[in-house]
Design an enzyme around this catalytic site. Sequence first.
Site, PDB file in Angstrom:
ATOM      1  N   LYS A  22      13.078  45.488  53.097  1.00  0.00           N
ATOM      2  CA  LYS A  22      14.116  46.574  52.581  1.00  0.00           C
ATOM      3  C   LYS A  22      15.210  45.983  52.003  1.00  0.00           C
ATOM      4  CE  LYS A  22      14.346  48.111  57.044  1.00  0.00           C
ATOM      5  NZ  LYS A  22      13.881  47.465  58.420  1.00  0.00           N
ATOM      6  N   ARG A  92      20.655  45.464  60.274  1.00  0.00           N
ATOM      7  CA  ARG A  92      18.647  45.923  60.312  1.00  0.00           C
ATOM      8  C   ARG A  92      17.643  44.726  59.520  1.00  0.00           C
ATOM      9  NH1 ARG A  92      18.465  50.338  56.175  1.00  0.00           N
ATOM     10  NH2 ARG A  92      16.297  51.315  57.443  1.00  0.00           N
ATOM     11  N   GLY A 101       8.308  47.747  62.639  1.00  0.00           N
ATOM     12  CA  GLY A 101       8.446  47.697  64.650  1.00  0.00           C
ATOM     13  C   GLY A 101       8.983  46.819  64.928  1.00  0.00           C
ATOM     14  N   MET A 103      10.566  44.008  64.512  1.00  0.00           N
ATOM     15  CA  MET A 103      11.809  43.238  63.992  1.00  0.00           C
ATOM     16  C   MET A 103      12.768  44.220  64.877  1.00  0.00           C
ATOM     17  SD  MET A 103      11.072  40.548  62.404  1.00  0.00           S
ATOM     18  CE  MET A 103      12.334  39.184  62.323  1.00  0.00           C
ATOM     19  N   ARG A 336       9.934  52.288  50.938  1.00  0.00           N
ATOM     20  CA  ARG A 336       8.412  51.233  50.924  1.00  0.00           C
ATOM     21  C   ARG A 336       7.666  51.388  50.473  1.00  0.00           C
ATOM     22  NH1 ARG A 336       9.004  50.007  57.232  1.00  0.00           N
ATOM     23  NH2 ARG A 336       8.344  52.224  57.943  1.00  0.00           N
ATOM     24  N   HIS A 455       4.560  55.598  66.681  1.00  0.00           N
ATOM     25  CA  HIS A 455       4.007  54.081  66.783  1.00  0.00           C
ATOM     26  C   HIS A 455       2.536  54.411  66.840  1.00  0.00           C
ATOM     27  CE1 HIS A 455       3.071  50.230  68.585  1.00  0.00           C
ATOM     28  NE2 HIS A 455       4.181  50.353  67.712  1.00  0.00           N
ATOM     29  N   ARG A 561     -36.620  39.210  55.154  1.00  0.00           N
ATOM     30  CA  ARG A 561     -37.192  38.472  56.118  1.00  0.00           C
ATOM     31  C   ARG A 561     -38.351  39.013  56.622  1.00  0.00           C
ATOM     32  NH1 ARG A 561     -30.740  38.362  57.618  1.00  0.00           N
ATOM     33  NH2 ARG A 561     -29.944  36.442  57.679  1.00  0.00           N
ATOM     34  N   ARG A 617     -38.754  36.321  51.133  1.00  0.00           N
ATOM     35  CA  ARG A 617     -39.039  34.824  51.949  1.00  0.00           C
ATOM     36  C   ARG A 617     -39.951  34.873  52.528  1.00  0.00           C
ATOM     37  NH1 ARG A 617     -34.232  32.482  55.738  1.00  0.00           N
ATOM     38  NH2 ARG A 617     -35.381  34.284  57.373  1.00  0.00           N
ATOM     39  N   GLU A 744     -31.050  25.188  52.293  1.00  0.00           N
ATOM     40  CA  GLU A 744     -30.183  25.208  53.160  1.00  0.00           C
ATOM     41  C   GLU A 744     -30.412  23.608  53.556  1.00  0.00           C
ATOM     42  OE1 GLU A 744     -32.046  28.182  55.979  1.00  0.00           O
ATOM     43  OE2 GLU A 744     -33.949  27.703  54.026  1.00  0.00           O
ATOM     44  N   SER A 763     -31.458  30.195  46.470  1.00  0.00           N
ATOM     45  CA  SER A 763     -30.510  30.380  47.346  1.00  0.00           C
ATOM     46  C   SER A 763     -30.138  30.204  48.348  1.00  0.00           C
ATOM     47  CB  SER A 763     -31.562  31.797  47.725  1.00  0.00           C
ATOM     48  OG  SER A 763     -30.323  33.235  48.895  1.00  0.00           O
ATOM     49  N   THR A 766     -26.509  30.035  54.309  1.00  0.00           N
ATOM     50  CA  THR A 766     -25.329  29.057  54.526  1.00  0.00           C
ATOM     51  C   THR A 766     -25.626  29.005  55.925  1.00  0.00           C
ATOM     52  OG1 THR A 766     -24.236  31.721  54.301  1.00  0.00           O
ATOM     53  CG2 THR A 766     -23.978  30.195  52.599  1.00  0.00           C
ATOM     54  N   ASN A 767     -26.136  29.272  56.730  1.00  0.00           N
ATOM     55  CA  ASN A 767     -26.454  29.371  58.603  1.00  0.00           C
ATOM     56  C   ASN A 767     -26.871  27.955  58.456  1.00  0.00           C
ATOM     57  OD1 ASN A 767     -24.777  31.368  59.173  1.00  0.00           O
ATOM     58  ND2 ASN A 767     -26.641  32.963  59.129  1.00  0.00           N
ATOM     59  N   ASP A 768     -27.859  27.307  58.259  1.00  0.00           N
ATOM     60  CA  ASP A 768     -28.415  26.339  58.331  1.00  0.00           C
ATOM     61  C   ASP A 768     -28.203  25.264  57.710  1.00  0.00           C
ATOM     62  OD1 ASP A 768     -31.139  26.408  60.337  1.00  0.00           O
ATOM     63  OD2 ASP A 768     -32.414  28.041  58.492  1.00  0.00           O
ATOM     64  N   CYS A 830     -26.827  34.007  50.326  1.00  0.00           N
ATOM     65  CA  CYS A 830     -27.184  34.778  51.634  1.00  0.00           C
ATOM     66  C   CYS A 830     -26.931  34.220  53.067  1.00  0.00           C
ATOM     67  CB  CYS A 830     -29.405  35.074  51.774  1.00  0.00           C
ATOM     68  SG  CYS A 830     -30.243  33.600  51.673  1.00  0.00           S
ATOM     69  N   TYR A 850     -25.106  35.374  42.505  1.00  0.00           N
ATOM     70  CA  TYR A 850     -25.180  36.927  42.813  1.00  0.00           C
ATOM     71  C   TYR A 850     -24.711  36.771  44.950  1.00  0.00           C
ATOM     72  CZ  TYR A 850     -29.961  35.688  44.634  1.00  0.00           C
ATOM     73  OH  TYR A 850     -31.006  35.309  45.059  1.00  0.00           O
TER      74      TYR A 850
HETATM   75  P1  ADP Z   1      12.349  49.676  61.110  1.00  0.00           P
HETATM   76  O1  ADP Z   1      11.733  48.141  60.344  1.00  0.00           O
HETATM   77  O2  ADP Z   1      11.890  49.634  62.475  1.00  0.00           O
HETATM   78  O3  ADP Z   1      11.876  50.895  59.957  1.00  0.00           O
HETATM   79  P2  ADP Z   1      14.607  50.508  60.156  1.00  0.00           P
HETATM   80  O4  ADP Z   1      15.904  48.980  59.874  1.00  0.00           O
HETATM   81  O5  ADP Z   1      14.237  51.018  58.784  1.00  0.00           O
HETATM   82  O6  ADP Z   1      13.699  50.067  61.698  1.00  0.00           O
HETATM   83  O7  ADP Z   1      15.671  51.100  61.507  1.00  0.00           O
HETATM   84  C1  ADP Z   1      15.328  52.433  62.042  1.00  0.00           C
HETATM   85  C2  ADP Z   1      16.179  53.482  62.162  1.00  0.00           C
HETATM   86  O8  ADP Z   1      17.546  53.745  62.290  1.00  0.00           O
HETATM   87  C3  ADP Z   1      16.094  54.200  60.672  1.00  0.00           C
HETATM   88  O9  ADP Z   1      14.882  54.911  59.711  1.00  0.00           O
HETATM   89  C4  ADP Z   1      17.104  55.057  60.213  1.00  0.00           C
HETATM   90  O10 ADP Z   1      17.147  56.306  60.282  1.00  0.00           O
HETATM   91  C5  ADP Z   1      18.105  54.335  61.455  1.00  0.00           C
HETATM   92  N1  ADP Z   1      19.236  53.359  60.717  1.00  0.00           N
HETATM   93  C6  ADP Z   1      19.205  52.486  60.225  1.00  0.00           C
HETATM   94  N2  ADP Z   1      20.304  51.815  59.594  1.00  0.00           N
HETATM   95  C7  ADP Z   1      21.425  53.053  59.700  1.00  0.00           C
HETATM   96  C8  ADP Z   1      22.197  53.500  59.004  1.00  0.00           C
HETATM   97  N3  ADP Z   1      23.272  52.977  58.569  1.00  0.00           N
HETATM   98  N4  ADP Z   1      22.613  54.342  58.703  1.00  0.00           N
HETATM   99  C9  ADP Z   1      22.183  55.773  59.934  1.00  0.00           C
HETATM  100  N5  ADP Z   1      21.214  55.859  60.577  1.00  0.00           N
HETATM  101  C10 ADP Z   1      20.495  54.064  60.286  1.00  0.00           C
HETATM  102 MG    MG Z   2     -32.811  29.132  57.377  1.00  0.00          MG
HETATM  103 MG    MG Z   3      12.819  51.359  58.904  1.00  0.00          MG
END
Ligand code: ADP
Ligand code: MG
Ligand code: MG
Length: 885
Positions: A22, A92, A101, A103, A336, A455, A561, A617, A744, A763, A766-768, A830, A850
């Site tokens: 980020k 953040r 989601g 952290m 991202r 989510h 087989r 085989r 094997e 060939s 790997t199991n045996d 195999c 192979y």
């Molecule tokens: P996550 O990693 O869970 O996406 P973020 O750090 O991106 O968490 O934060 C989640 C949301 O919070 C962002 O999508 C944004 O909408 C809001 N946010 C984060 N920082 C700011 C900021 N400086 N101003 C306004 N909104 C923010």
């Molecule tokens: Mg065998």
């Molecule tokens: Mg985000």
Amino acid sequence: MMKYIYPFEEGNKDMRQLLGGKGANLAQMTNLGLPVPSGFTISTEACNAFYENHNQLSDDLLDQIHRAVAALSAKVGKTFNSSTAPLLVSVRSGAAISMPGMMDTILNIGLNDQTVIALANLTANERFAYDSYRRLLAMFGNVVYGISEATFDGVIEKRKADQGYQSDLDLTVNDLQEIVSEFKTIYQKELNHEFPQDPTDQLMAAINSVFESWNNHRAQVYRRENDIPSDLGTAVNVQMMVFGNAGEDSGTGVAFTRDPATGKKQLFGEYLLNAQGEDVVAGIRTPQPIETLRSSMPHLYDQFATIAEKLELHYRDMQDLEFTIENGKLYMLQARNGKRTPTAAVKIAVDLVSEKLISKQEAIMRIKPESVQAILYPEFDEQALAENKIVASGLPASPGAATGQIYFTAESAKKAHDDQHRKVILVRQDTSPEDIEGMVVSEAIVTSRGGMTSHAAVVARGMGTPATVGVNGLQVNYQTKTATISGNQLHEGDWLSVDGTHGNLYLGQIKTTDLTVNDDLATLLDWAKDEARLGVYANADTPKDFAQALNFGADGIGLARTEHMFFKPERLLEMRRLIIAEDAEGRKTPLKRLLEMQRGDFYELYKLSKGRSVTIRLLDPPLHEFLPHDEKEIKAVAAQLGIDPDYLAQRVDALKELNPMLGHRGDRLAVTFPDIYQMQIQAIMGAALQLLDEGIIIEPHIMIPLTDSKAEMSWVRDLVVNQIEDLFDAHNAKLEYTVGTMMEMPRACLTADKVAEVSDFFSFGTNDLTQLTFGYSRDDVGSFMPAYIKEGILPADPFQTVDVEGVGALMKMAVDKGRFTKPQLPIGVCGEIGGDPKSIHFFEAIGVTYVSCSPFRVPVARLAAAQAHLSAKRPIEQAAGVKAH
Ligand code: ADP
Ligand code: MG
Ligand code: MG
């Protein structure tokens, strides 16, 4: 003094390790001149230092934070606690690898009883100020002090109910002020102290919690699921707030530059007006599709579309963007590489090649081999579907079709899956990161609320699990453990069928179809074939499996087989007659009948092969596997065979072994009952000769199982070759053929140079080989293997991923010794491990020719083989030029 803090102006996209994804991308966007609110990143090194410092922010770090805040203040002209221009920031988290989601983020830090009034005056918007304040109180209480979100939500829900409101937007200034004061009482009640009023205290506590959240339970689960090392640490971004909740010309949203479910090239996203941060993802209100922004705020839409395109060209990949509009001005808050379904991943990679943004090699490297298995998405069988009515529909959040039993909590879903081995479907109002373990085990996910970026939708797509979200007419009642779907009441454990491709639900169970390869995947697999050195063959013994394997791009059959062919009822009967016979004379008639049937099997396989290599085989398992065991079965079989049950019982007893897997099986059978292998040779060669008469030339590859020495191989080879030569004489024709051996037995590996003298190919079985190298009975490992993995004694199940150090050493020795004798010796692997991506990297490195795996693993193996070759910097000399037979 260590530098722990980097203002956004100082970073760039290549600094992920230090600044987290980020932070690095906020810096990159800042430097691209995009509208990003100012801020700074506290590095992952600071996080690790925090853990070394007994989970405390060091004086040094505190000092650097103070100075960074001062610099930010100077830059934006706002300060903490100011009554004219109060500085508010978000805190953040952001690790090097995106963990959506997982952290915690806190918004509106800097608000307190004074600055909330200042903010209200400044913006002439009291409602907005108190709305922001109540959000801070709830997020801070939850993230920093662990007070449950539900405690805060309950206050709001109660207020809405009391006042008869539909939506959060109906809350008045007065309501929000009341809520703020009730939230403060929650602090008193739960913690016995007040919400910290000092912005600096808030900031430090928030940073502290983000660092600690790196090790929270859900982050750990996510890392475990995704193979992310736990010592990377997280960075923390401190960023000036912009406000999407400042009124009706403000809003917040998320968007992908391409459709994350299908990969289609079009802006795809959602936004909410007058809302902040998590509102869109949390699914509290149902958001608007980004398309509507085009008509409501056209110039903002255009600006956003331009930025989206610029970022995609810059990163050369599909982007997942977060933005906020404050009083009509657009701000970018995150970029991202977007998570996507495996289907979308392949389509996007292939499209980016035709758009000339990436090379074919890059496209190959971008796809996780395991994920392509999920592209072969099952759909509901059309005929079965026609007999079922759609009971409700929602958004098609993640493609694929699945049938399962419904559960309403992650725990109960997980329990039903783990304890009762049920196919479960998680049905909820919405999901949150706490539900991750239940989602992982589910065949499909269904929610009543939320949009395409909720989510549930994001996580399901990431896992390749079908999902239908925001289902109209679905009510989930957690108390009574029931759901109502368009008037039908369902209880926990009832069956439901989910079509995530089209967003439909059906009651009961529906059959799913066979899997197929779509055009984009076929293109990618073609490229992979060009880039791979390893051939990819299939383990297949029936025309149906072989056809499936060819459909998935297999080069041929690496292992047919023959024992599987004996289990059809009419054959089993003859097989049993054969086994209980006491001498060669008694075996004659059943052998003759089996010969006819086997010749037909091989004829079909050869016909389908269209010149591709087929390796067959000879009989491998202990004979008693074909015999009945309990009294009742013995009686029935005796009747079928028309013999005395006591006599049959006696023969079964005589064939019993204490250790059948180490007993009378494989080529040991050939030494005692040569006529069985002779029959199989007649069938194999007979089929090939029959095709020769039809003008089709086949080169049979015959594989001997269980060989442990040159002498043994030589004996069996003579048996095989003599039989073949007799047939050629009788038929007055000749064909090319090869006779090779499974590798094997550890002893065969140790003496591979000698075994190679009488083998045309190797060939690895790997199991045996794994079973015998470890001394683990592969049928009994269930009782201790999980403990070994849990205790870290084994890094992984060696039957699923090659044990490089031990079994791998034997394999390498066998390859080296075999090629010492015959430099051009083809060597295959195999068994299921042949389709395991990690193992394939090892096989590439030791010069295997192979791999051969089950048809469904073929696309996975093909991609892994290309990646292994592309990432192996140096060519393997020994293997160069050696072609699979
Ligand atoms: P996550 O990693 O869970 O996406 P973020 O750090 O991106 O968490 O934060 C989640 C949301 O919070 C962002 O999508 C944004 O909408 C809001 N946010 C984060 N920082 C700011 C900021 N400086 N101003 C306004 N909104 C923010
Ligand atoms: Mg065998
Ligand atoms: Mg985000």
